[in-house]
Design a protein around this motif. Structure first.
Motif, mmCIF file in Angstrom:
data_model
loop_
_atom_site.group_PDB
_atom_site.id
_atom_site.type_symbol
_atom_site.label_atom_id
_atom_site.label_comp_id
_atom_site.label_asym_id
_atom_site.label_seq_id
_atom_site.Cartn_x
_atom_site.Cartn_y
_atom_site.Cartn_z
ATOM 1 N N HIS A 1 0.811 -1.217 0.000
ATOM 2 C CA HIS A 1 0.000 0.000 0.000
ATOM 3 C C HIS A 1 0.850 1.276 0.000
ATOM 4 C CE1 HIS A 1 -3.777 -2.120 0.351
ATOM 5 N NE2 HIS A 1 -3.316 -2.802 1.381
ATOM 6 N N GLY A 2 2.145 1.135 -0.230
ATOM 7 C CA GLY A 2 3.003 2.302 -0.366
ATOM 8 C C GLY A 2 3.163 3.126 0.892
ATOM 9 N N VAL A 3 3.320 2.456 2.039
ATOM 10 C CA VAL A 3 3.509 3.176 3.296
ATOM 11 C C VAL A 3 4.995 3.470 3.502
ATOM 12 C CG1 VAL A 3 1.466 2.097 4.282
ATOM 13 C CG2 VAL A 3 3.723 1.078 4.699
ATOM 14 N N SER A 4 5.284 4.306 4.465
ATOM 15 C CA SER A 4 6.660 4.664 4.781
ATOM 16 C C SER A 4 7.279 3.619 5.703
ATOM 17 C CB SER A 4 6.703 6.049 5.432
ATOM 18 O OG SER A 4 6.146 7.026 4.585
ATOM 19 N N ASP A 5 8.565 3.784 5.970
ATOM 20 C CA ASP A 5 9.246 2.929 6.930
ATOM 21 C C ASP A 5 8.449 2.920 8.238
ATOM 22 O OD1 ASP A 5 10.961 1.858 8.910
ATOM 23 O OD2 ASP A 5 12.745 2.670 7.948
ATOM 24 N N PRO A 6 8.119 1.751 8.764
ATOM 25 C CA PRO A 6 7.331 1.698 10.000
ATOM 26 C C PRO A 6 7.889 2.547 11.135
ATOM 27 C CG PRO A 6 7.415 -0.474 9.028
ATOM 28 C CD PRO A 6 8.320 0.410 8.193
ATOM 29 N N ARG A 7 9.185 2.754 11.178
ATOM 30 C CA ARG A 7 9.758 3.589 12.243
ATOM 31 C C ARG A 7 9.231 5.016 12.189
ATOM 32 N NH1 ARG A 7 14.070 1.398 14.990
ATOM 33 N NH2 ARG A 7 15.083 -0.445 14.055
ATOM 34 N N THR A 8 8.870 5.484 10.996
ATOM 35 C CA THR A 8 8.442 6.868 10.857
ATOM 36 C C THR A 8 7.046 7.106 11.414
ATOM 37 O OG1 THR A 8 7.484 6.590 8.641
ATOM 38 C CG2 THR A 8 9.846 7.074 8.780
ATOM 39 N N TYR A 9 6.340 6.037 11.770
ATOM 40 C CA TYR A 9 4.984 6.199 12.309
ATOM 41 C C TYR A 9 4.977 6.355 13.828
ATOM 42 C CZ TYR A 9 3.377 5.126 7.647
ATOM 43 O OH TYR A 9 3.147 5.176 6.293
ATOM 44 N N ILE A 10 6.134 6.240 14.435
ATOM 45 C CA ILE A 10 6.215 6.500 15.870
ATOM 46 C C ILE A 10 5.794 7.944 16.123
ATOM 47 C CG2 ILE A 10 7.755 6.657 17.856
ATOM 48 C CD1 ILE A 10 7.156 3.807 16.897
ATOM 49 N N GLY A 11 4.901 8.121 17.071
ATOM 50 C CA GLY A 11 4.347 9.445 17.348
ATOM 51 C C GLY A 11 2.969 9.646 16.756
ATOM 52 N N LYS A 12 2.528 8.724 15.898
ATOM 53 C CA LYS A 12 1.211 8.840 15.270
ATOM 54 C C LYS A 12 0.133 8.071 16.024
ATOM 55 C CE LYS A 12 3.057 9.602 10.610
ATOM 56 N NZ LYS A 12 2.621 11.012 10.536
ATOM 57 N N PHE A 13 0.514 7.343 17.071
ATOM 58 C CA PHE A 13 -0.455 6.616 17.891
ATOM 59 C C PHE A 13 0.112 6.476 19.299
ATOM 60 C CE2 PHE A 13 2.176 3.699 15.427
ATOM 61 C CZ PHE A 13 2.729 2.907 16.410
ATOM 62 N N TRP A 14 -0.719 6.001 20.200
ATOM 63 C CA TRP A 14 -0.350 5.874 21.608
ATOM 64 C C TRP A 14 -0.388 4.403 22.018
ATOM 65 C CZ3 TRP A 14 -2.578 9.973 19.452
ATOM 66 C CH2 TRP A 14 -2.263 11.261 19.907
ATOM 67 N N VAL A 15 0.282 4.097 23.129
ATOM 68 C CA VAL A 15 0.151 2.787 23.772
ATOM 69 C C VAL A 15 -0.024 3.028 25.257
ATOM 70 C CG1 VAL A 15 1.597 1.629 22.043
ATOM 71 C CG2 VAL A 15 2.647 2.492 24.158
#
Length: 233
Positions: free
Chosen positions: A158-172
């Motif tokens: 689906h043409g997403v970015s490196d998974p590391r770059t999504y840090i900060g886009k959700f919470w745990v």
């Protein structure tokens, strides 16, 4: 705690700083789920909903769920994803394994499904928290990122970015039951993206209500972020 909707407004009004209710909706019917989400947020004043990690076996990247995410983003409805109907249940019949092994794996699958499925790209303002410290995601992020690079034909359809770059886009949340593990989760996810969770009153919950965090030696500022500020934000 659960309250009847006709008493909810009264309860929240009496305890404005202590009780904040979250709703649940019938995710097997997206049109009804959207209508109930709108009622929960607009009429009952709830800030968000809790949903399961899969919907009748469908992962959270299912395109049929996208209208729900779109409306949640539009009205500012926060989502908490909690595992249930854990993958591999047919092999988890011993040793309390659905809770010890299945829940972390199921949560990771929910998170990576949303990431690789383009949900975070399509709905950049959607606010989502994954329970149980995000499952094993923080601890396997290196492997997940490497897989994105090594096998883009399988991971990056689906043409997403490196998974590391999504840090900060959700919470745990911070349910780890281990201070070193929680410290690592904070290092990976960022101290602004980890919220205190209890899982109370279940056996795997934090039944001493944050005592191990209070005794961590961490700064007052960091402890306040985990206990309340990040959730409020």
């Amino acid at each position: 705690m659960l309250f009847r909707s006709d008493h909810l407004a009264e309860v929240v009004a009496q305890n404005p700083k202590r009780i904040v209710a979250m709703g649940t909706v019938p995710m097997q019917d997206i049109e009804l789920a959207i209508r109930e989400m709108q009622r929960c947020v607009n009429e009952l004043g709830m800030p968000g909903l809790q949903i399961g990690s899969n919907i009748n076996g469908r992962n959270l990247d299912d395109p049929e769920l996208f209208p729900f995410y779109k409306e949640a983003e539009r009205i500012g409805c926060r989502l908490i994803v909690h595992p249930w109907e854990m993958l591999g249940n047919d092999r988890l019949d011993k040793y309390f394994s659905p809770w010890l092994v299945g829940m972390p794996a199921e949560t990771t699958l929910a998170l990576t499904s949303m990431l690789f499925g383009g949900v975070f790209d399509t709905f950049p303002d959607l606010r989502v928290l994954f329970t149980h410290a995000g499952g094993s995601f923080p601890f396997t992020l290196g492997r997940i990122s490497h897989g994105w690079k090594a096998r883009p034909d399988l991971c990056n359809v689906h043409g997403v970015s490196d998974p590391r770059t999504y840090i900060g886009k959700f919470w745990v949340d911070g349910i780890t039951h281990d201070l070193a593990a929680l410290s690592y989760v904070i290092d990976v996810m960022g101290e602004d993206r980890v919220c205190y969770g209890t899982d109370y009153p279940f056996p795997l919950g934090d039944l001493e209500h944050g005592r191990f965090i209070e005794e961590s030696g961490w700064s007052h500022e960091l402890r306040e972020k985990i206990f309340c500020d990040n959730a409020l934000n």
